[in-house]
Design a protein around this motif. Structure first.
Motif, PDB file in Angstrom:
ATOM      1  N   ALA A 140       0.816  -1.214   0.000  1.00 23.69           N
ATOM      2  CA  ALA A 140       0.000   0.000   0.000  1.00 23.69           C
ATOM      3  C   ALA A 140       0.846   1.259   0.000  1.00 23.69           C
ATOM      4  O   ALA A 140       0.417   2.308  -0.495  1.00 23.69           O
ATOM      5  CB  ALA A 140      -0.932  -0.005   1.209  1.00 23.69           C
ATOM      6  N   ASP A 141       2.075   1.173   0.538  1.00 25.17           N
ATOM      7  CA  ASP A 141       2.891   2.373   0.720  1.00 25.17           C
ATOM      8  C   ASP A 141       4.067   2.480  -0.245  1.00 25.17           C
ATOM      9  O   ASP A 141       4.587   3.577  -0.464  1.00 25.17           O
ATOM     10  CB  ASP A 141       3.434   2.429   2.152  1.00 25.17           C
ATOM     11  CG  ASP A 141       2.322   2.491   3.177  1.00 25.17           C
ATOM     12  OD1 ASP A 141       1.322   3.188   2.913  1.00 25.17           O
ATOM     13  OD2 ASP A 141       2.455   1.837   4.234  1.00 25.17           O
ATOM     14  N   GLU A 142       4.520   1.361  -0.818  1.00 28.77           N
ATOM     15  CA  GLU A 142       5.672   1.413  -1.704  1.00 28.77           C
ATOM     16  C   GLU A 142       5.693   0.188  -2.604  1.00 28.77           C
ATOM     17  O   GLU A 142       5.060  -0.838  -2.324  1.00 28.77           O
ATOM     18  CB  GLU A 142       6.986   1.492  -0.913  1.00 28.77           C
ATOM     19  CG  GLU A 142       7.271   0.268  -0.055  1.00 28.77           C
ATOM     20  CD  GLU A 142       8.558   0.403   0.741  1.00 28.77           C
ATOM     21  OE1 GLU A 142       9.132   1.495   0.791  1.00 28.77           O
ATOM     22  OE2 GLU A 142       8.974  -0.619   1.333  1.00 28.77           O
ATOM     23  N   ARG A 143       6.423   0.323  -3.700  1.00 31.62           N
ATOM     24  CA  ARG A 143       6.711  -0.803  -4.588  1.00 31.62           C
ATOM     25  C   ARG A 143       8.158  -1.201  -4.310  1.00 31.62           C
ATOM     26  O   ARG A 143       9.076  -0.438  -4.631  1.00 31.62           O
ATOM     27  CB  ARG A 143       6.516  -0.382  -6.037  1.00 31.62           C
ATOM     28  CG  ARG A 143       5.078   0.014  -6.392  1.00 31.62           C
ATOM     29  CD  ARG A 143       4.980   0.686  -7.758  1.00 31.62           C
ATOM     30  NE  ARG A 143       5.592   2.009  -7.737  1.00 31.62           N
ATOM     31  CZ  ARG A 143       5.878   2.727  -8.828  1.00 31.62           C
ATOM     32  NH1 ARG A 143       5.635   2.229 -10.030  1.00 31.62           N
ATOM     33  NH2 ARG A 143       6.409   3.923  -8.724  1.00 31.62           N
ATOM     34  N   LEU A 144       8.356  -2.377  -3.737  1.00 29.91           N
ATOM     35  CA  LEU A 144       9.669  -2.757  -3.222  1.00 29.91           C
ATOM     36  C   LEU A 144      10.218  -3.978  -3.940  1.00 29.91           C
ATOM     37  O   LEU A 144       9.564  -5.014  -4.024  1.00 29.91           O
ATOM     38  CB  LEU A 144       9.577  -3.055  -1.723  1.00 29.91           C
ATOM     39  CG  LEU A 144      10.861  -3.549  -1.047  1.00 29.91           C
ATOM     40  CD1 LEU A 144      11.940  -2.465  -1.078  1.00 29.91           C
ATOM     41  CD2 LEU A 144      10.564  -3.975   0.391  1.00 29.91           C
ATOM     42  N   GLY A 162      -1.575   4.897  -7.465  1.00 26.35           N
ATOM     43  CA  GLY A 162      -1.353   5.962  -6.491  1.00 26.35           C
ATOM     44  C   GLY A 162      -0.003   6.614  -6.695  1.00 26.35           C
ATOM     45  O   GLY A 162       0.429   6.808  -7.830  1.00 26.35           O
ATOM     46  N   SER A 163       0.642   6.940  -5.599  1.00 26.58           N
ATOM     47  CA  SER A 163       1.944   7.612  -5.687  1.00 26.58           C
ATOM     48  C   SER A 163       2.984   6.865  -4.861  1.00 26.58           C
ATOM     49  O   SER A 163       3.804   7.465  -4.179  1.00 26.58           O
ATOM     50  CB  SER A 163       1.821   9.057  -5.193  1.00 26.58           C
ATOM     51  OG  SER A 163       1.309   9.077  -3.859  1.00 26.58           O
ATOM     52  N   ARG A 164       2.953   5.540  -4.913  1.00 25.78           N
ATOM     53  CA  ARG A 164       3.900   4.740  -4.145  1.00 25.78           C
ATOM     54  C   ARG A 164       5.300   4.851  -4.733  1.00 25.78           C
ATOM     55  O   ARG A 164       5.480   4.694  -5.944  1.00 25.78           O
ATOM     56  CB  ARG A 164       3.464   3.273  -4.137  1.00 25.78           C
ATOM     57  CG  ARG A 164       2.123   2.989  -3.486  1.00 25.78           C
ATOM     58  CD  ARG A 164       1.686   1.550  -3.774  1.00 25.78           C
ATOM     59  NE  ARG A 164       1.502   1.321  -5.208  1.00 25.78           N
ATOM     60  CZ  ARG A 164       1.205   0.146  -5.749  1.00 25.78           C
ATOM     61  NH1 ARG A 164       1.049  -0.919  -4.953  1.00 25.78           N
ATOM     62  NH2 ARG A 164       1.059   0.017  -7.057  1.00 25.78           N
ATOM     63  N   PRO A 165       6.306   5.137  -3.933  1.00 30.22           N
ATOM     64  CA  PRO A 165       7.675   5.191  -4.452  1.00 30.22           C
ATOM     65  C   PRO A 165       8.128   3.801  -4.890  1.00 30.22           C
ATOM     66  O   PRO A 165       7.680   2.777  -4.364  1.00 30.22           O
ATOM     67  CB  PRO A 165       8.490   5.702  -3.268  1.00 30.22           C
ATOM     68  CG  PRO A 165       7.701   5.306  -2.065  1.00 30.22           C
ATOM     69  CD  PRO A 165       6.257   5.414  -2.477  1.00 30.22           C
ATOM     70  N   PHE A 166       9.036   3.783  -5.869  1.00 29.38           N
ATOM     71  CA  PHE A 166       9.623   2.530  -6.346  1.00 29.38           C
ATOM     72  C   PHE A 166      10.997   2.409  -5.703  1.00 29.38           C
ATOM     73  O   PHE A 166      11.883   3.243  -5.926  1.00 29.38           O
ATOM     74  CB  PHE A 166       9.741   2.539  -7.868  1.00 29.38           C
ATOM     75  CG  PHE A 166      10.143   1.218  -8.456  1.00 29.38           C
ATOM     76  CD1 PHE A 166       9.194   0.383  -9.029  1.00 29.38           C
ATOM     77  CD2 PHE A 166      11.464   0.797  -8.425  1.00 29.38           C
ATOM     78  CE1 PHE A 166       9.561  -0.840  -9.563  1.00 29.38           C
ATOM     79  CE2 PHE A 166      11.836  -0.430  -8.960  1.00 29.38           C
ATOM     80  CZ  PHE A 166      10.886  -1.248  -9.530  1.00 29.38           C
ATOM     81  N   ILE A 167      11.204   1.339  -4.907  1.00 26.56           N
ATOM     82  CA  ILE A 167      12.417   1.169  -4.116  1.00 26.56           C
ATOM     83  C   ILE A 167      13.087  -0.160  -4.462  1.00 26.56           C
ATOM     84  O   ILE A 167      12.414  -1.190  -4.600  1.00 26.56           O
ATOM     85  CB  ILE A 167      12.105   1.169  -2.603  1.00 26.56           C
ATOM     86  CG1 ILE A 167      11.336   2.435  -2.200  1.00 26.56           C
ATOM     87  CG2 ILE A 167      13.380   1.009  -1.781  1.00 26.56           C
ATOM     88  CD1 ILE A 167      12.134   3.702  -2.326  1.00 26.56           C
ATOM     89  N   VAL A 168      14.414  -0.130  -4.578  1.00 27.18           N
ATOM     90  CA  VAL A 168      15.210  -1.358  -4.635  1.00 27.18           C
ATOM     91  C   VAL A 168      16.055  -1.401  -3.371  1.00 27.18           C
ATOM     92  O   VAL A 168      16.793  -0.455  -3.076  1.00 27.18           O
ATOM     93  CB  VAL A 168      16.110  -1.408  -5.879  1.00 27.18           C
ATOM     94  CG1 VAL A 168      16.956  -2.685  -5.862  1.00 27.18           C
ATOM     95  CG2 VAL A 168      15.269  -1.347  -7.154  1.00 27.18           C
ATOM     96  N   ALA A 169      15.932  -2.492  -2.620  1.00 27.06           N
ATOM     97  CA  ALA A 169      16.693  -2.648  -1.386  1.00 27.06           C
ATOM     98  C   ALA A 169      17.765  -3.708  -1.572  1.00 27.06           C
ATOM     99  O   ALA A 169      17.528  -4.750  -2.199  1.00 27.06           O
ATOM    100  CB  ALA A 169      15.767  -3.044  -0.234  1.00 27.06           C
ATOM    101  N   THR A 170      18.964  -3.436  -1.042  1.00 25.13           N
ATOM    102  CA  THR A 170      20.028  -4.431  -0.958  1.00 25.13           C
ATOM    103  C   THR A 170      20.483  -4.488   0.497  1.00 25.13           C
ATOM    104  O   THR A 170      19.983  -3.738   1.343  1.00 25.13           O
ATOM    105  CB  THR A 170      21.224  -4.072  -1.857  1.00 25.13           C
ATOM    106  OG1 THR A 170      21.972  -3.003  -1.259  1.00 25.13           O
ATOM    107  CG2 THR A 170      20.759  -3.649  -3.249  1.00 25.13           C
TER     108      THR A 170
END
Length: 317
Positions: A140-144, A162-170
């Motif tokens: 609901a809050d981000e695209r991870l 919506g306006s979910r930020p797109f995040i790549v996590a390492t």
């Protein structure tokens, strides 16, 4: 009272992986007499090799820790790739087994030498490079996207939900996409980001670390505590997504390291030729053909001790 025995130094990942490769080959039932002789010669070359061999044998005997489908023979892909990761993790530390389990259970994985394209829920695309693992979680809050291992190329799309930020996590931090096309690669000690369109924002894990903005045509390598200054991106840094390995005035040892990511076994470079440089684009779908091309354009011989042990050596006159 006698002093406590100091702990043995950690094995280098390179030597540990070589020991695992030889172990799996010997256990597969497919090793030729030449393979077995080459394995014995490798162990005899260096005390560190012998120590790694002893360690992988100990780990290999702990069969109860390995899933049944990882039992030998394991030379087939993707089972062999998973077995390598499991054995390396158990050689490093029991806690590393948890990391490998995450990689094994990742949403999307690729084998050694494999590239895989995935369509994302928002219409974007994800391309996995060789030996990679990634999780995708759109909430609901981000695209991870969580990159567990390897390298990915991402083309983002606007968030129609919506306006979910797109995040790549390492393991080293997070990369926020700002409407962009970019790649992320995870190495043992750091992550590398290359931007091809628009921009990204890099936030290392440490709360006190400086947040870096990276623009198109730039790359950055960062660890958990620090992100360096942006640098120019390498030419054709995304060539792997088209099945190519691009080299621009690259040292031979660096080129061989990159090529080894796409083929099983060991690829060595003798010190006498390590500093030779080459430029060109090479097809990754046939790494043996790449090695043949090296012998045509550089003064080197390609020596096959076995199919799994290849050395680039100075050409004999």
């Amino acid at each position: 009272m006698s002093a406590a025995t100091p702990p043995s130094p950690l094995l280098s990942r390179k030597v540990a992986r070589q020991a695992v490769e030889w172990y799996l080959l010997e256990q597969s039932g497919q090793a030729t007499p030449d393979d077995l002789a080459a394995s014995a010669a490798w162990r005899a070359r260096d005390p560190e090799h012998a120590r790694a061999w002893s360690k992988v044998q100990q780990v290999g005997q702990t069969a109860s820790l390995l899933p049944p489908d990882l039992a030998v023979p394991v030379l087939r892909r993707p089972q062999r790739r998973v077995a390598v990761q499991v054995l390396l993790a158990l050689m490093a530390a029991p806690a590393a087994w948890l990391l490998v389990r995450h990689e094994m259970l990742a949403d999307y994985r690729s084998g050694v030498g494999e590239r895989r394209e995935v369509s994302l829920p928002d219409g974007g695309t994800l391309v996995l490079n060789t030996d990679s693992a990634v999780d995708v979680a759109y909430g609901a809050d981000e695209r991870l996207l969580t990159l567990r291992r390897g390298e990915v190329l991402i083309q983002t799309r606007p968030d129609h939900a919506g306006s979910r930020p797109f995040i790549v996590a390492t393991g080293h931090g997070r990369i926020r996409a700002l409407g962009t096309r970019f790649s992320v690669r995870v190495d043992d000690d750091s992550s590398r980001v290359t931007v091809f369109e628009h921009a990204v924002e890099i936030t290392p894990r440490a709360p006190s670390a400086t947040v870096r903005m990276l623009m198109a045509g730039q790359q950055n390598r960062f660890d958990a505590s620090h992100a360096g200054l942006p640098a120019p991106a390498l030419p054709q840094a995304d060539a792997w997504a088209r099945g190519m390995l691009a080299a621009q005035d690259m040292r031979l040892d660096a080129f061989a390291f990159e090529l080894s990511r796409y083929r099983p076994g060991l690829l060595r470079v003798e010190p006498q030729v390590a500093g030779l440089r080459l430029t060109g684009a090479f097809q990754l779908d046939d790494t043996d053909a790449v090695l043949e091309n090296l012998a045509r354009i550089l003064p080197v011989d390609v020596l096959y001790r076995t199919a799994y042990w290849v050395t680039l050596a100075a050409r004999k006159k």
